[in-house]
Motif scaffolding. Structure first.
Motif, PDB file in Angstrom:
ATOM      1  N   ALA A 198       0.813  -1.214   0.000  1.00  0.00           N
ATOM      2  CA  ALA A 198       0.000   0.000   0.000  1.00  0.00           C
ATOM      3  C   ALA A 198       0.850   1.269   0.000  1.00  0.00           C
ATOM      4  O   ALA A 198       0.496   2.268  -0.646  1.00  0.00           O
ATOM      5  CB  ALA A 198      -0.947  -0.013   1.190  1.00  0.00           C
ATOM      6  N   GLU A 199       1.955   1.259   0.728  1.00  0.00           N
ATOM      7  CA  GLU A 199       2.811   2.443   0.790  1.00  0.00           C
ATOM      8  C   GLU A 199       3.466   2.722  -0.565  1.00  0.00           C
ATOM      9  O   GLU A 199       3.609   3.876  -0.973  1.00  0.00           O
ATOM     10  CB  GLU A 199       3.866   2.292   1.881  1.00  0.00           C
ATOM     11  CG  GLU A 199       3.333   2.488   3.282  1.00  0.00           C
ATOM     12  CD  GLU A 199       2.666   3.851   3.474  1.00  0.00           C
ATOM     13  OE1 GLU A 199       3.238   4.867   3.014  1.00  0.00           O
ATOM     14  OE2 GLU A 199       1.569   3.903   4.061  1.00  0.00           O
ATOM     15  N   LYS A 200       3.877   1.640  -1.243  1.00  0.00           N
ATOM     16  CA  LYS A 200       4.436   1.812  -2.582  1.00  0.00           C
ATOM     17  C   LYS A 200       3.358   2.334  -3.529  1.00  0.00           C
ATOM     18  O   LYS A 200       3.628   3.187  -4.390  1.00  0.00           O
ATOM     19  CB  LYS A 200       4.986   0.478  -3.095  1.00  0.00           C
ATOM     20  CG  LYS A 200       5.575   0.538  -4.498  1.00  0.00           C
ATOM     21  CD  LYS A 200       6.744   1.513  -4.593  1.00  0.00           C
ATOM     22  CE  LYS A 200       7.353   1.490  -5.977  1.00  0.00           C
ATOM     23  NZ  LYS A 200       8.439   2.496  -6.125  1.00  0.00           N
ATOM     24  N   ALA A 201       2.122   1.860  -3.353  1.00  0.00           N
ATOM     25  CA  ALA A 201       1.009   2.348  -4.164  1.00  0.00           C
ATOM     26  C   ALA A 201       0.806   3.843  -3.944  1.00  0.00           C
ATOM     27  O   ALA A 201       0.587   4.605  -4.886  1.00  0.00           O
ATOM     28  CB  ALA A 201      -0.265   1.576  -3.820  1.00  0.00           C
ATOM     29  N   LYS A 202       0.887   4.275  -2.678  1.00  0.00           N
ATOM     30  CA  LYS A 202       0.737   5.695  -2.368  1.00  0.00           C
ATOM     31  C   LYS A 202       1.829   6.511  -3.062  1.00  0.00           C
ATOM     32  O   LYS A 202       1.557   7.583  -3.619  1.00  0.00           O
ATOM     33  CB  LYS A 202       0.801   5.914  -0.856  1.00  0.00           C
ATOM     34  CG  LYS A 202       0.693   7.368  -0.444  1.00  0.00           C
ATOM     35  CD  LYS A 202       0.758   7.528   1.072  1.00  0.00           C
ATOM     36  CE  LYS A 202       0.743   9.000   1.472  1.00  0.00           C
ATOM     37  NZ  LYS A 202       0.821   9.164   2.949  1.00  0.00           N
ATOM     38  N   SER A 203       3.056   6.015  -3.042  1.00  0.00           N
ATOM     39  CA  SER A 203       4.164   6.717  -3.705  1.00  0.00           C
ATOM     40  C   SER A 203       3.902   6.851  -5.207  1.00  0.00           C
ATOM     41  O   SER A 203       4.166   7.903  -5.812  1.00  0.00           O
ATOM     42  CB  SER A 203       5.478   5.974  -3.471  1.00  0.00           C
ATOM     43  OG  SER A 203       5.803   5.947  -2.103  1.00  0.00           O
ATOM     44  N   ASN A 204       3.382   5.774  -5.808  1.00  0.00           N
ATOM     45  CA  ASN A 204       3.077   5.808  -7.237  1.00  0.00           C
ATOM     46  C   ASN A 204       1.952   6.795  -7.552  1.00  0.00           C
ATOM     47  O   ASN A 204       1.952   7.460  -8.586  1.00  0.00           O
ATOM     48  CB  ASN A 204       2.697   4.410  -7.736  1.00  0.00           C
ATOM     49  CG  ASN A 204       3.879   3.453  -7.730  1.00  0.00           C
ATOM     50  OD1 ASN A 204       5.029   3.877  -7.649  1.00  0.00           O
ATOM     51  ND2 ASN A 204       3.596   2.171  -7.805  1.00  0.00           N
TER      52      ASN A 204
END
Length: 255
Positions: A198-204
């Motif tokens: 989820a955190e990587k998704a937020k960064s994207n």
């Protein structure tokens, strides 16, 4: 209401003969067109602009009153002929702005979920068919087509080889976020994208918003807060560039 017939029984033809028009319906909107010349105040150049006026709407029944009006424009030369039909077809199919659609197909006995941008059911099917024919093997059919409002797709840079997932590939997340332009201006949006967590998704998502900051009317200090995050079943995210070619050609066919 009289019993409706299918389009396979429809007979349309063009004519300038009032007798043949009588008792028929207009098969298309009837316009009169003319050119008007305007002088550009800055350059003095004379510019010719085509003007149009709607005389009668599609599906209008052609009785004596309508035929009298049509005859006036035929005699003046504003129209040459009209297309008529033996069926009343007054409704006009229109398309909306591109939004995210979920298309479910069944290929070789297995269901696959595709996410893409489209502006109506027709283009969603056309885009999916074009994509699936190249990415999968075997016979396929459409199972479901659904529009998803207020969603954005962020497609992966690399395509999936032969339409199959690899074990080390990112999961597909559906992330609902709150985006704050400033303290008093926030709105919610949903994103569907590849990410390892989820955190990587937020960064994207933040990267995507930065790239589209002007189009989304964001200032450089916007903030993103995750409201919910979950993985979803998704076999393919069709990138916008692929879909946009279909959308452009659909728009041209409607002109």
């Amino acid at each position: 209401m009289s019993q409706l017939e299918t389009k396979f029984n429809e007979v349309t033809f063009k004519t300038s003969d009032l007798a043949k028009m009588k008792g028929q319906y207009l098969a298309e909107r009837l316009l009169r067109s003319w050119n008007e010349d305007f002088t550009d105040a800055d350059t003095g150049e004379v510019v010719s602009i085509e003007r149009n006026e709607v005389i009668l709407e599609r599906g209008t029944y052609l009785s004596n009153h309508e035929l009298s009006e049509i005859n006036f424009y035929l005699q003046s030369g504003d129209i040459k002929e009209i297309r008529v039909s033996n069926q009343k077809r007054a409704a006009v199919l229109v398309s909306g702005m591109p939004t995210v659609w979920l298309v479910t197909i069944e290929v070789s006995g297995k269901k696959k979920s595709l996410y893409l941008y489209a502006n109506c059911v027709d283009t969603a099917m056309s885009i999916s068919k074009d994509y699936v024919e190249q990415k999968y093997l075997g016979k396929f059919k459409f199972v479901n087509i659904k529009e998803l409002a207020y969603s954005y797709l962020i497609s992966a840079d690399e395509d999936k080889e032969d339409g199959h997932d690899s074990e080390d590939e990112d999961k597909i997340y559906k992330i609902e976020v709150e985006i704050a332009r400033d303290e008093d201006d926030t709105f919610k949006r949903e994103f569907i994208l590849n990410a390892s967590d989820a955190e990587k998704a937020k960064s994207n998502i933040i990267y995507y918003l930065n790239k589209n900051m002007e189009a989304l009317d964001l200032n450089p200090d916007f903030e993103v807060i995750i409201i919910s995050a979950k993985t979803i079943t998704c076999n393919d995210i069709i990138n916008y560039e692929f879909s946009n070619i279909h959308l452009d050609n659909y728009d041209k066919s409607e002109e």
